[in-house]
Design an enzyme around this catalytic site. Structure first.
Site, PDB file in Angstrom:
ATOM      1  N   GLY A  70       0.842  -1.199   0.000  1.00 14.24           N
ATOM      2  CA  GLY A  70       0.000   0.000   0.000  1.00 14.24           C
ATOM      3  C   GLY A  70       0.872   1.242   0.000  1.00 14.24           C
ATOM      4  O   GLY A  70       0.550   2.248  -0.642  1.00 14.24           O
ATOM      5  N   ASN A 150      -6.751   5.034   9.498  1.00  9.41           N
ATOM      6  CA  ASN A 150      -6.215   3.835  10.151  1.00  9.41           C
ATOM      7  C   ASN A 150      -6.123   3.933  11.665  1.00  9.41           C
ATOM      8  O   ASN A 150      -5.962   2.935  12.330  1.00  9.41           O
ATOM      9  CB  ASN A 150      -4.833   3.508   9.578  1.00  9.41           C
ATOM     10  N   CYS A 324       0.858   2.751  13.497  1.00  9.29           N
ATOM     11  CA  CYS A 324       0.465   1.419  13.047  1.00  9.29           C
ATOM     12  C   CYS A 324       1.704   0.772  12.481  1.00  9.29           C
ATOM     13  O   CYS A 324       1.684  -0.319  11.977  1.00  9.29           O
ATOM     14  CB  CYS A 324      -0.690   1.456  12.053  1.00  9.29           C
TER      15      CYS A 324
HETATM   16  N1  PLP Z   1      -2.450   3.299   4.109  1.00 11.19           N
HETATM   17  C1  PLP Z   1      -3.118   2.993   5.236  1.00 11.19           C
HETATM   18  C2  PLP Z   1      -4.365   3.752   5.566  1.00 11.19           C
HETATM   19  C3  PLP Z   1      -2.648   1.982   6.078  1.00 11.19           C
HETATM   20  O1  PLP Z   1      -3.300   1.706   7.189  1.00 11.19           O
HETATM   21  C4  PLP Z   1      -1.481   1.290   5.718  1.00 11.19           C
HETATM   22  C5  PLP Z   1      -0.924   0.235   6.579  1.00 11.19           C
HETATM   23  O2  PLP Z   1      -0.749   0.346   7.738  1.00 11.19           O
HETATM   24  C6  PLP Z   1      -0.832   1.652   4.532  1.00 11.19           C
HETATM   25  C7  PLP Z   1      -1.348   2.654   3.743  1.00 11.19           C
HETATM   26  C8  PLP Z   1       0.420   0.980   4.093  1.00 11.19           C
HETATM   27  O3  PLP Z   1       0.160  -0.284   3.549  1.00 11.19           O
HETATM   28  P1  PLP Z   1       1.332  -1.354   3.495  1.00 11.19           P
HETATM   29  O4  PLP Z   1       1.488  -1.881   4.887  1.00 11.19           O
HETATM   30  O5  PLP Z   1       0.843  -2.390   2.541  1.00 11.19           O
HETATM   31  O6  PLP Z   1       2.541  -0.665   3.012  1.00 11.19           O
END
Ligand code: PLP
Length: 393
Positions: A70, A150, A324
């Site tokens: 992401g 998140n 997170c």
């Molecule tokens: N965007 C949001 C809202 C997220 O919660 C996260 C992960 O924590 C990400 C992006 C990033 O995703 P990834 O862990 O696949 O890099």
């Protein structure tokens, strides 16, 4: 007892997902771009996965690009759009409560000559359309506002925001990483030009994501290399991961309403008990517009890190409001943007429930949380002052 209540950080991979991925590590290991039987076999698996995800989010398969996370998709959307559209202007708009994947990408743009506006949010974490109307102008090339946050779970009015962006000739990107596990996403209905998803928040594998790029929209490449992903993203395709992400998304759609209702019932039970049994707390987020999984509270007069440690000692896995991703002790930018006082934001915890949790686990969390908060408050000089009536937050 061990309880995992940190599903916004990641989820366990579903066994059916692991089963679907398994052959692509061993027997069907070919490079999806190779011009032989092994390659054709994996290319077919990748094409099927692309079609499955595209079908679920209502786009054409050729509008979907697989990425490594992401984070990569967010970086690609923001930097790719801003760089490609420099001739139109150098102005980018994000919300002040974006994930670090967007926030830090915007900082990078700022350090490279772009102007970034960060939209404010209200006390519940909502972005208001009027604020976008005020900030946007003809130099704005891209607006990025996440669908669900998140840390607090608040869901943003992205359709309305996308419409405003388009009226000013700007592209609209939305990070759907936290929304897609719980919400039916239809790209046409949402109106976004660019959409980020990630595999590991809905019981899929980590290290895989996707970026939807609406046909006709042009952005610069982020990862340059070979001709993979229709020459838009270099790097040998991670066949097991994309197969796993597609399978996980299919499985999540099969039981979406049932799981959402179940998870919301756990969260509501949790919140009823917390609010009735623990004094001096603040619920963070918008109770009317939020994903069912996330519950965020600030516990006054105590530090989130202390709460985390004592809960962890009791086998309970949750997150401090601030992170997170890392063990950061910085106050949460999301809570600060929502107007939570800095000292209160330090005592914040995100609980995020999933389909594997039980009501007994939720009760165990509340029982241990009550003990933890009382114990920490007994040691808190601020709480002493409060009891003496000389401290007001
Ligand atoms: N965007 C949001 C809202 C997220 O919660 C996260 C992960 O924590 C990400 C992006 C990033 O995703 P990834 O862990 O696949 O890099």
């Amino acid at each position: 007892m061990k309880v995992y209540a940190d599903c916004a950080a990641t989820t366990p991979c579903d066994k059916k997902v692991v089963e679907a991925m398994s052959p692509y590590f061993t027997e069907q290991f070919g490079n999806a771009d190779s011009q032989h039987y092994y390659g054709r076999e994996t290319a077919k698996a990748v094409a099927d996965a692309r079609e499955a995800v595209a079908d679920i989010i209502g786009c054409k398969p050729n509008e979907l690009y697989f990425t490594g996370s992401g984070t990569e998709s967010d970086n690609w959307a923001l930097k790719g759009a801003a760089l490609h559209r420099r001739d139109k202007g150098n102005h980018v708009i994000i919300s002040s409560i974006e994930h670090h994947a967007v926030l830090v990408a915007a900082e990078w743009l700022e350090n490279n000559g772009f102007e970034v506006t960060r939209l404010p949010v209200d006390g519940t974490g909502l972005v208001h359309a009027e604020d976008l109307e005020k900030a946007i102008d003809d130099r704005t090339t891209i607006v990025s506002v996440m669908y669900a946050n998140n840390e607090v779970g608040t869901i943003q009015p992205v359709r309305e925001l996308a419409e405003i962006a388009h009226r000013h000739g700007a592209l609209f990107h939305t990070d759907c990483v936290q929304a897609i596990p719980y919400m039916n996403i239809d790209v046409k209905d949402l109106g976004a030009d660019l959409i980020t998803i990630s595999g590991h928040k809905f019981y899929g594998p980590k290290g895989v994501g996707a970026l939807y790029i609406r046909n006709g929209v042009k952005i610069d490449k982020l990862v340059c290399g070979g001709g993979q992903e229709r020459a838009q993203r270099g790097g040998t395709t991670n066949t097991p991961a994309v197969v796993g992400m597609a399978r996980a998304l299919q499985l999540s759609r099969e039981d979406l309403d049932k799981n959402n209702a179940y998870i919301a019932s756990l969260r509501d039970h949790f919140e009823r008990r917390v609010e009735a049994e623990i004094p001096y707390i603040r619920q963070n987020g918008n109770k009317n517009h939020r994903v069912p999984s996330i519950s965020n509270y600030s516990f006054e007069f105590v530090e989130g890190e202390g709460i985390l440690m004592l809960l962890d000692f009791n086998g309970i896995a949750v997150s401090s409001g601030s992170a997170c991703s890392s063990g950061s002790l910085d106050p949460s930018h999301v809570l600060l943007a929502m107007g939570v006082p800095i000292e209160v934001s330090h005592g914040s915890i995100r609980f995020s429930f999933g389909k594997h949790n039980t009501i007994e686990e939720v009760d165990y969390i509340v029982d241990k949380l009550k003990e933890t908060i009382s114990r920490l408050r007994e040691m808190s000089p601020l709480f002493d002052l409060k009891k003496g009536g000389t401290y007001n937050v």
